[in-house]
Design a protein around this motif. Structure first.
Motif, PDB file in Angstrom:
ATOM      1  N   ALA A  32       0.799  -1.230   0.000  1.00  0.00           N
ATOM      2  CA  ALA A  32       0.000   0.000   0.000  1.00  0.00           C
ATOM      3  C   ALA A  32       0.829   1.276   0.000  1.00  0.00           C
ATOM      4  CB  ALA A  32      -0.920   0.006   1.229  1.00  0.00           C
ATOM      5  N   GLY A  33       2.141   1.148  -0.047  1.00  0.00           N
ATOM      6  CA  GLY A  33       2.993   2.335   0.030  1.00  0.00           C
ATOM      7  C   GLY A  33       2.979   3.164  -1.234  1.00  0.00           C
ATOM      8  N   GLN A  34       3.140   4.474  -1.036  1.00  0.00           N
ATOM      9  CA  GLN A  34       3.233   5.387  -2.166  1.00  0.00           C
ATOM     10  C   GLN A  34       4.714   5.625  -2.487  1.00  0.00           C
ATOM     11  OE1 GLN A  34       1.736   6.631   0.802  1.00  0.00           O
ATOM     12  NE2 GLN A  34      -0.316   5.956   0.289  1.00  0.00           N
ATOM     13  N   LEU A  35       4.959   5.997  -3.729  1.00  0.00           N
ATOM     14  CA  LEU A  35       6.317   6.362  -4.119  1.00  0.00           C
ATOM     15  C   LEU A  35       6.594   7.781  -3.639  1.00  0.00           C
ATOM     16  CD1 LEU A  35       6.489   4.880  -7.710  1.00  0.00           C
ATOM     17  CD2 LEU A  35       7.549   3.988  -5.641  1.00  0.00           C
ATOM     18  N   VAL A  36       7.685   7.949  -2.905  1.00  0.00           N
ATOM     19  CA  VAL A  36       8.050   9.262  -2.387  1.00  0.00           C
ATOM     20  C   VAL A  36       9.445   9.617  -2.893  1.00  0.00           C
ATOM     21  CG1 VAL A  36       6.597   9.085  -0.332  1.00  0.00           C
ATOM     22  CG2 VAL A  36       8.947   8.285  -0.235  1.00  0.00           C
ATOM     23  N   PRO A  37       9.686  10.878  -3.205  1.00  0.00           N
ATOM     24  CA  PRO A  37      11.022  11.276  -3.668  1.00  0.00           C
ATOM     25  C   PRO A  37      11.975  11.448  -2.482  1.00  0.00           C
ATOM     26  CG  PRO A  37       9.550  13.157  -3.696  1.00  0.00           C
ATOM     27  CD  PRO A  37       8.731  11.989  -3.283  1.00  0.00           C
ATOM     28  N   VAL A  38      13.178  10.930  -2.617  1.00  0.00           N
ATOM     29  CA  VAL A  38      14.221  11.099  -1.615  1.00  0.00           C
ATOM     30  C   VAL A  38      15.486  11.579  -2.319  1.00  0.00           C
ATOM     31  CG1 VAL A  38      13.263   9.311  -0.116  1.00  0.00           C
ATOM     32  CG2 VAL A  38      15.032   8.711  -1.757  1.00  0.00           C
ATOM     33  N   GLN A  39      16.356  12.225  -1.551  1.00  0.00           N
ATOM     34  CA  GLN A  39      17.617  12.703  -2.119  1.00  0.00           C
ATOM     35  C   GLN A  39      18.770  11.895  -1.534  1.00  0.00           C
ATOM     36  OE1 GLN A  39      18.642  16.792  -1.439  1.00  0.00           O
ATOM     37  NE2 GLN A  39      20.120  16.786  -3.102  1.00  0.00           N
ATOM     38  N   VAL A  40      19.614  11.363  -2.409  1.00  0.00           N
ATOM     39  CA  VAL A  40      20.745  10.540  -1.996  1.00  0.00           C
ATOM     40  C   VAL A  40      21.821  11.435  -1.390  1.00  0.00           C
ATOM     41  CG1 VAL A  40      22.528   8.943  -2.786  1.00  0.00           C
ATOM     42  CG2 VAL A  40      20.256   8.868  -3.817  1.00  0.00           C
ATOM     43  N   LEU A  41      22.265  11.090  -0.183  1.00  0.00           N
ATOM     44  CA  LEU A  41      23.338  11.838   0.479  1.00  0.00           C
ATOM     45  C   LEU A  41      24.699  11.223   0.198  1.00  0.00           C
ATOM     46  CD1 LEU A  41      21.802  12.503   3.998  1.00  0.00           C
ATOM     47  CD2 LEU A  41      22.061  14.114   2.113  1.00  0.00           C
ATOM     48  N   ARG A  42      24.791   9.912   0.437  1.00  0.00           N
ATOM     49  CA  ARG A  42      26.058   9.215   0.187  1.00  0.00           C
ATOM     50  C   ARG A  42      25.779   7.731  -0.014  1.00  0.00           C
ATOM     51  NH1 ARG A  42      25.640  10.588   5.373  1.00  0.00           N
ATOM     52  NH2 ARG A  42      25.886   9.016   6.983  1.00  0.00           N
ATOM     53  N   THR A  43      26.724   7.073  -0.648  1.00  0.00           N
ATOM     54  CA  THR A  43      26.596   5.641  -0.889  1.00  0.00           C
ATOM     55  C   THR A  43      27.788   4.911  -0.291  1.00  0.00           C
ATOM     56  OG1 THR A  43      27.735   5.789  -3.017  1.00  0.00           O
ATOM     57  CG2 THR A  43      25.326   5.976  -3.037  1.00  0.00           C
ATOM     58  N   ASN A  44      27.581   3.648   0.001  1.00  0.00           N
ATOM     59  CA  ASN A  44      28.635   2.798   0.530  1.00  0.00           C
ATOM     60  C   ASN A  44      28.625   1.525  -0.310  1.00  0.00           C
ATOM     61  OD1 ASN A  44      30.613   1.700   2.089  1.00  0.00           O
ATOM     62  ND2 ASN A  44      29.356   1.399   3.895  1.00  0.00           N
ATOM     63  N   CYS A  45      29.180   1.630  -1.520  1.00  0.00           N
ATOM     64  CA  CYS A  45      29.083   0.537  -2.488  1.00  0.00           C
ATOM     65  C   CYS A  45      30.337  -0.322  -2.580  1.00  0.00           C
ATOM     66  CB  CYS A  45      28.787   1.100  -3.879  1.00  0.00           C
ATOM     67  SG  CYS A  45      27.200   1.928  -3.969  1.00  0.00           S
ATOM     68  N   LEU A  82      12.924   7.502  -6.282  1.00  0.00           N
ATOM     69  CA  LEU A  82      11.629   7.210  -5.668  1.00  0.00           C
ATOM     70  C   LEU A  82      11.718   5.912  -4.870  1.00  0.00           C
ATOM     71  CD1 LEU A  82       9.287   8.015  -8.678  1.00  0.00           C
ATOM     72  CD2 LEU A  82       9.703   9.418  -6.664  1.00  0.00           C
ATOM     73  N   LEU A  83      11.205   5.950  -3.639  1.00  0.00           N
ATOM     74  CA  LEU A  83      11.132   4.777  -2.782  1.00  0.00           C
ATOM     75  C   LEU A  83       9.703   4.602  -2.294  1.00  0.00           C
ATOM     76  CD1 LEU A  83      14.286   5.237  -0.510  1.00  0.00           C
ATOM     77  CD2 LEU A  83      14.062   3.790  -2.520  1.00  0.00           C
ATOM     78  N   GLN A  84       9.324   3.373  -2.010  1.00  0.00           N
ATOM     79  CA  GLN A  84       8.002   3.126  -1.446  1.00  0.00           C
ATOM     80  C   GLN A  84       8.034   3.417   0.047  1.00  0.00           C
ATOM     81  OE1 GLN A  84       7.382  -0.971  -2.881  1.00  0.00           O
ATOM     82  NE2 GLN A  84       5.397  -0.198  -3.566  1.00  0.00           N
ATOM     83  N   HIS A  85       6.959   4.067   0.536  1.00  0.00           N
ATOM     84  CA  HIS A  85       6.919   4.457   1.937  1.00  0.00           C
ATOM     85  C   HIS A  85       5.472   4.658   2.388  1.00  0.00           C
ATOM     86  CE1 HIS A  85       8.143   6.363   5.656  1.00  0.00           C
ATOM     87  NE2 HIS A  85       7.405   7.419   5.366  1.00  0.00           N
ATOM     88  N   LEU A  86       5.210   4.380   3.667  1.00  0.00           N
ATOM     89  CA  LEU A  86       3.926   4.668   4.293  1.00  0.00           C
ATOM     90  C   LEU A  86       4.194   5.520   5.530  1.00  0.00           C
ATOM     91  CD1 LEU A  86       1.764   1.406   4.405  1.00  0.00           C
ATOM     92  CD2 LEU A  86       1.201   3.548   3.293  1.00  0.00           C
TER      93      LEU A  86
END
Length: 130
Positions: A32-45, A82-86
């Motif tokens: 049931a989650g909606q797609l919400v925009p998030v901003q990437v700060l840093r990655t640990n790849c 975009l990530l799913q979130h409730l």
């Protein structure tokens, strides 16, 4: 031997009970989650698969999410995704399409096996006492 089985099965049940609330939240977000925009700060790849993650901001708070190698390589600092979130679960975010019913069934299976082990071992220990 039965005492060892009882302890191991009880530990399995405790682990399952600790994981179930998070899995329930992930299921509800996936369904049931909606797609919400998030901003990437840093990655640990550049680490092993267990520790590969990225940090992002959502509504002024920083969060982290584990990701696979392919997803991690596509992330760039400062980019939006975009990530799913409730709102009911403020700390649960999922990549779209992440949810796996099979993983939840595996946890249910472990719970059933642990329950059987506790009951069976307890019965054997009771018989040994008498």
């Amino acid at each position: 031997m039965h005492r060892f089985n009882l302890i191991g099965s009880a530990l399995m049940l405790v682990l399952c009970c600790a994981v179930f609330p998070r899995k329930k939240a992930e299921r509800e977000v996936a369904l049931a989650g909606q797609l919400v925009p998030v901003q990437v700060l840093r990655t640990n790849c550049n680490t092993s698969a267990h520790f590969r993650s990225f940090h992002f901001t959502f509504r002024g708070r920083e969060h982290a999410l584990k990701v696979g190698r392919a997803d991690c390589n596509d992330l760039r600092k400062g980019s939006n995704m975009l990530l799913q979130h409730l709102d009911a679960y403020p700390d649960v975010f999922l990549l779209p399409g992440y949810y796996s019913k099979g993983e939840n069934w595996a946890w249910v299976g472990l719970f059933v096996i642990g329950s059987y082990g506790v009951i069976s071992s307890w019965r054997h220990l009771r018989k040994e006492k008498t």
